[in-house]
Design a protein around this motif. Sequence first.
Motif, PDB file in Angstrom:
ATOM      1  N   HIS A  72       0.788  -1.232   0.000  1.00 19.02           N
ATOM      2  CA  HIS A  72       0.000   0.000   0.000  1.00 19.02           C
ATOM      3  C   HIS A  72       0.823   1.286   0.000  1.00 19.02           C
ATOM      4  CE1 HIS A  72       0.646   0.215   4.363  1.00 19.02           C
ATOM      5  NE2 HIS A  72       0.040   1.387   4.393  1.00 19.02           N
ATOM      6  N   ASP A  73       1.993   1.278   0.633  1.00 16.61           N
ATOM      7  CA  ASP A  73       2.761   2.521   0.716  1.00 16.61           C
ATOM      8  C   ASP A  73       3.934   2.599  -0.255  1.00 16.61           C
ATOM      9  OD1 ASP A  73       1.275   3.982   2.514  1.00 16.61           O
ATOM     10  OD2 ASP A  73       2.390   3.330   4.281  1.00 16.61           O
ATOM     11  N   LEU A  74       4.084   1.621  -1.147  1.00 15.94           N
ATOM     12  CA  LEU A  74       5.191   1.681  -2.108  1.00 15.94           C
ATOM     13  C   LEU A  74       5.187   2.976  -2.915  1.00 15.94           C
ATOM     14  CD1 LEU A  74       5.420  -1.991  -3.406  1.00 15.94           C
ATOM     15  CD2 LEU A  74       7.149  -0.751  -2.103  1.00 15.94           C
ATOM     16  N   VAL A  75       4.012   3.533  -3.126  1.00 13.39           N
ATOM     17  CA  VAL A  75       3.907   4.768  -3.906  1.00 13.39           C
ATOM     18  C   VAL A  75       4.606   5.942  -3.227  1.00 13.39           C
ATOM     19  CG1 VAL A  75       1.801   4.060  -5.098  1.00 13.39           C
ATOM     20  CG2 VAL A  75       1.640   5.320  -2.926  1.00 13.39           C
ATOM     21  N   GLU A  76       4.856   5.818  -1.924  1.00  9.84           N
ATOM     22  CA  GLU A  76       5.529   6.897  -1.202  1.00  9.84           C
ATOM     23  C   GLU A  76       6.977   7.077  -1.655  1.00  9.84           C
ATOM     24  OE1 GLU A  76       4.981   6.392   3.007  1.00  9.84           O
ATOM     25  OE2 GLU A  76       2.805   6.625   2.841  1.00  9.84           O
ATOM     26  N   ILE A  77       7.513   6.083  -2.344  1.00  8.36           N
ATOM     27  CA  ILE A  77       8.864   6.218  -2.904  1.00  8.36           C
ATOM     28  C   ILE A  77       8.929   7.465  -3.788  1.00  8.36           C
ATOM     29  CG2 ILE A  77      10.532   5.186  -4.509  1.00  8.36           C
ATOM     30  CD1 ILE A  77       9.544   2.414  -3.435  1.00  8.36           C
ATOM     31  N   ASP A  78       7.890   7.677  -4.573  1.00 12.04           N
ATOM     32  CA  ASP A  78       7.818   8.845  -5.449  1.00 12.04           C
ATOM     33  C   ASP A  78       6.999   9.990  -4.850  1.00 12.04           C
ATOM     34  OD1 ASP A  78       9.201   7.301  -7.294  1.00 12.04           O
ATOM     35  OD2 ASP A  78       7.526   7.096  -8.692  1.00 12.04           O
TER      36      ASP A  78
END
Length: 195
Positions: A72-78
Amino acid sequence: MKHSSSLAQQFAFLEEADRLKNILRATPIHDDSRPENSGEHSWHVALYAMVLAGHAAPEVRIDRVIKMLLLHDLVEIDAGDTPIHGDFDAAEQEAKEKLAADRIFGLLPPAQALEFRALWDEFEAAETPDAIFGKSIDRVQPLALNMASGGGSWREYNVTLDQIDTRVGTKVARGAPTVWTYIRARVEHFFVTQD
């Protein structure tokens, strides 16, 4: 060669996912010694889901919830982390996260990219029993860390009990009402003793 190509894509995704450990969250770890990172958060909420599975609705599949929470939080990389009590443009953040999901899940072989993206989209929509429970658990873990650390990010953002009820409690109660009843009593006690 197909296996070699798929493995290269999978390892590219896994290497990219390691960057999640560099994304710092507002919530400190339990001893208040440093901020939690998003990689730690993802692991911890997946563990919370496994431990608290008995408080989910009967139709919830915990294996799917754990997958959602790990992704769910992988998008926080970008897109970075946006603290729930912080000041940010929700529509702008949502657009950033969708672009990040396109890029990050797009690193995987096509079938796996579609599967992982579908799980992420389902979690974000929070309409299925699995996603609703997952969202609830995602909100519980920061509550516990903030209490353990003596107020953590609540102090920094001047959070009130009413804000916790409206921004967090409604989501927790929707998917894990017994967990909310338990944690809410502890949260309320924290605010009463802090006055």
